[in-house]
Motif scaffolding. Structure first.
Motif, mmCIF file in Angstrom:
data_model
loop_
_atom_site.group_PDB
_atom_site.id
_atom_site.type_symbol
_atom_site.label_atom_id
_atom_site.label_comp_id
_atom_site.label_asym_id
_atom_site.label_seq_id
_atom_site.Cartn_x
_atom_site.Cartn_y
_atom_site.Cartn_z
ATOM 1 N N SER A 89 2.787 20.885 -5.980
ATOM 2 C CA SER A 89 3.541 21.091 -4.746
ATOM 3 C C SER A 89 3.190 19.978 -3.767
ATOM 4 N N VAL A 90 3.950 19.893 -2.685
ATOM 5 C CA VAL A 90 3.656 18.882 -1.665
ATOM 6 C C VAL A 90 2.251 19.091 -1.111
ATOM 7 N N ALA A 91 1.900 20.354 -0.827
ATOM 8 C CA ALA A 91 0.565 20.645 -0.292
ATOM 9 C C ALA A 91 -0.520 20.275 -1.292
ATOM 10 N N GLN A 92 -0.304 20.577 -2.575
ATOM 11 C CA GLN A 92 -1.292 20.247 -3.585
ATOM 12 C C GLN A 92 -1.439 18.735 -3.757
ATOM 13 N N ALA A 93 -0.317 18.028 -3.699
ATOM 14 C CA ALA A 93 -0.375 16.569 -3.799
ATOM 15 C C ALA A 93 -1.142 15.984 -2.616
ATOM 16 N N HIS A 94 -0.966 16.591 -1.445
ATOM 17 C CA HIS A 94 -1.697 16.157 -0.255
ATOM 18 C C HIS A 94 -3.190 16.371 -0.454
ATOM 19 N N HIS A 95 -3.569 17.557 -0.962
ATOM 20 C CA HIS A 95 -4.978 17.817 -1.264
ATOM 21 C C HIS A 95 -5.501 16.802 -2.276
ATOM 22 N N ALA A 96 -4.690 16.514 -3.288
ATOM 23 C CA ALA A 96 -5.112 15.602 -4.353
ATOM 24 C C ALA A 96 -5.430 14.216 -3.803
ATOM 25 N N LEU A 97 -4.611 13.734 -2.875
ATOM 26 C CA LEU A 97 -4.861 12.421 -2.288
ATOM 27 C C LEU A 97 -6.189 12.394 -1.553
ATOM 28 N N HIS A 98 -6.484 13.484 -0.822
ATOM 29 C CA HIS A 98 -7.766 13.549 -0.117
ATOM 30 C C HIS A 98 -8.927 13.624 -1.104
ATOM 31 N N ILE A 99 -8.746 14.377 -2.180
ATOM 32 C CA ILE A 99 -9.806 14.499 -3.174
ATOM 33 C C ILE A 99 -10.068 13.161 -3.856
ATOM 34 N N LEU A 100 -9.005 12.471 -4.193
ATOM 35 C CA LEU A 100 -9.162 11.166 -4.843
ATOM 36 C C LEU A 100 -9.762 10.137 -3.892
ATOM 37 N N GLY A 101 -9.379 10.216 -2.626
ATOM 38 C CA GLY A 101 -9.925 9.294 -1.634
ATOM 39 C C GLY A 101 -9.709 7.848 -2.028
ATOM 40 N N SER A 102 -10.711 7.027 -1.774
ATOM 41 C CA SER A 102 -10.601 5.605 -2.109
ATOM 42 C C SER A 102 -10.562 5.385 -3.615
ATOM 43 N N VAL B 229 0.838 -1.198 0.000
ATOM 44 C CA VAL B 229 0.000 0.000 0.000
ATOM 45 C C VAL B 229 0.875 1.251 0.000
ATOM 46 N N LEU B 230 1.931 1.248 0.832
ATOM 47 C CA LEU B 230 2.844 2.392 0.864
ATOM 48 C C LEU B 230 3.529 2.588 -0.487
ATOM 49 N N ASN B 231 3.923 1.480 -1.120
ATOM 50 C CA ASN B 231 4.544 1.581 -2.442
ATOM 51 C C ASN B 231 3.588 2.201 -3.451
ATOM 52 N N TYR B 232 2.337 1.790 -3.378
ATOM 53 C CA TYR B 232 1.341 2.310 -4.317
ATOM 54 C C TYR B 232 1.095 3.801 -4.087
ATOM 55 N N VAL B 233 0.872 4.171 -2.830
ATOM 56 C CA VAL B 233 0.627 5.580 -2.509
ATOM 57 C C VAL B 233 1.834 6.423 -2.896
#
Length: 235
Positions: A137-150, A120-124
């Motif tokens: 940016s790091v912050a934008q990538a963080h937002h993107a992960l939350h937006i994509l969710g599952s 899972v860590l490798n995939y993320v």
């Protein structure tokens, strides 16, 4: 003529067990009979060993479920190379969907895991890498992960189950019973689906539609930044 010496002893079967074999057997069992079928006793019967011998390879059922999730996520290809971050991420996420569709028990099980495994860590990490190399940016990538969710792992939790086809008689009864009080819900229930007839939605079409919608939004969040150049790796 009686043939002897072909049947393995319990000790021999135990020595042949590995964590990978135990987890693979559990995945196969869950694919066939559902996640509810997973127990140490049932799995031991599948492997033709004593239940206690499994604990040499998995600590408990939670450890087994962690291994099963990691085994499934480990099947997802994570090659994000390419000049277009959006195409790369779309390809990875749709590949993830293909994997979880082969293991229908996986989404619910993934959501119950407290600690991500190595796969899972490798995939993320691969998903974040696509975003970062694509100019986020790091912050934008963080937002993107939350937006994509599952959805990043190839599945979503739908608001309701619309997998059953709506027969003409049922559609007529629905319209007469609820049309006056719930007009919009009935309107949607009676609307034509992607196949042009009354019936269930095409989940793959809906998944891809929402994914493309999200990726278009992330493109705006990214603000047209140029892709990062990957560091040169000596060979």
């Amino acid at each position: 003529m009686k043939i002897t010496g072909l049947r393995k002893t319990d000790a021999e079967r135990r020595t042949q067990l590995t964590r990978e074999r135990v987890v693979a057997a559990a995945v196969e069992l869950a694919d066939r009979d559902g996640i509810e079928s997973i127990s140490m006793r049932r799995l031991a019967r599948e492997l033709d060993v004593e239940a206690m011998s499994l604990y040499t390879h998995v600590r408990n059922k939670d450890d087994l479920l962690d291994g099963m999730v990691d085994a499934v996520i480990g099947q997802i290809p994570t090659d994000g190379d390419g000049p277009d971050w959006k195409a790369s991420l779309r390809r990875i996420v749709l590949a993830a969907r293909g994997v979880v569709l082969r293991h229908p028990w996986a989404p619910r099980t993934i959501q119950t895991r407290a600690t991500p495994g190595l796969a899972v860590l490798n995939y993320v990490n691969a998903v974040i890498g696509v975003l970062r190399e694509g100019g986020f940016s790091v912050a934008q990538a963080h937002h993107a992960l939350h937006i994509l969710g599952s959805r990043a792992l190839g599945f979503t939790q739908d608001l309701f189950d619309d997998s059953g086809a709506l027969e003409p008689e049922a559609a007529s009864r629905l319209a007469s019973e609820l049309g006056a009080t719930h007009p919009y819900a009935v309107e949607m229930a009676l609307a034509v689906t992607h196949t042009g007839v009354l019936g269930p939605c095409d989940d793959d079409v809906e998944f891809a539609f929402a994914l493309d919608f999200i990726l278009d939004g992330l493109e705006r969040l990214r603000g047209g930044k140029p892709a990062r150049r990957r560091p040169h790796t000596a060979t």
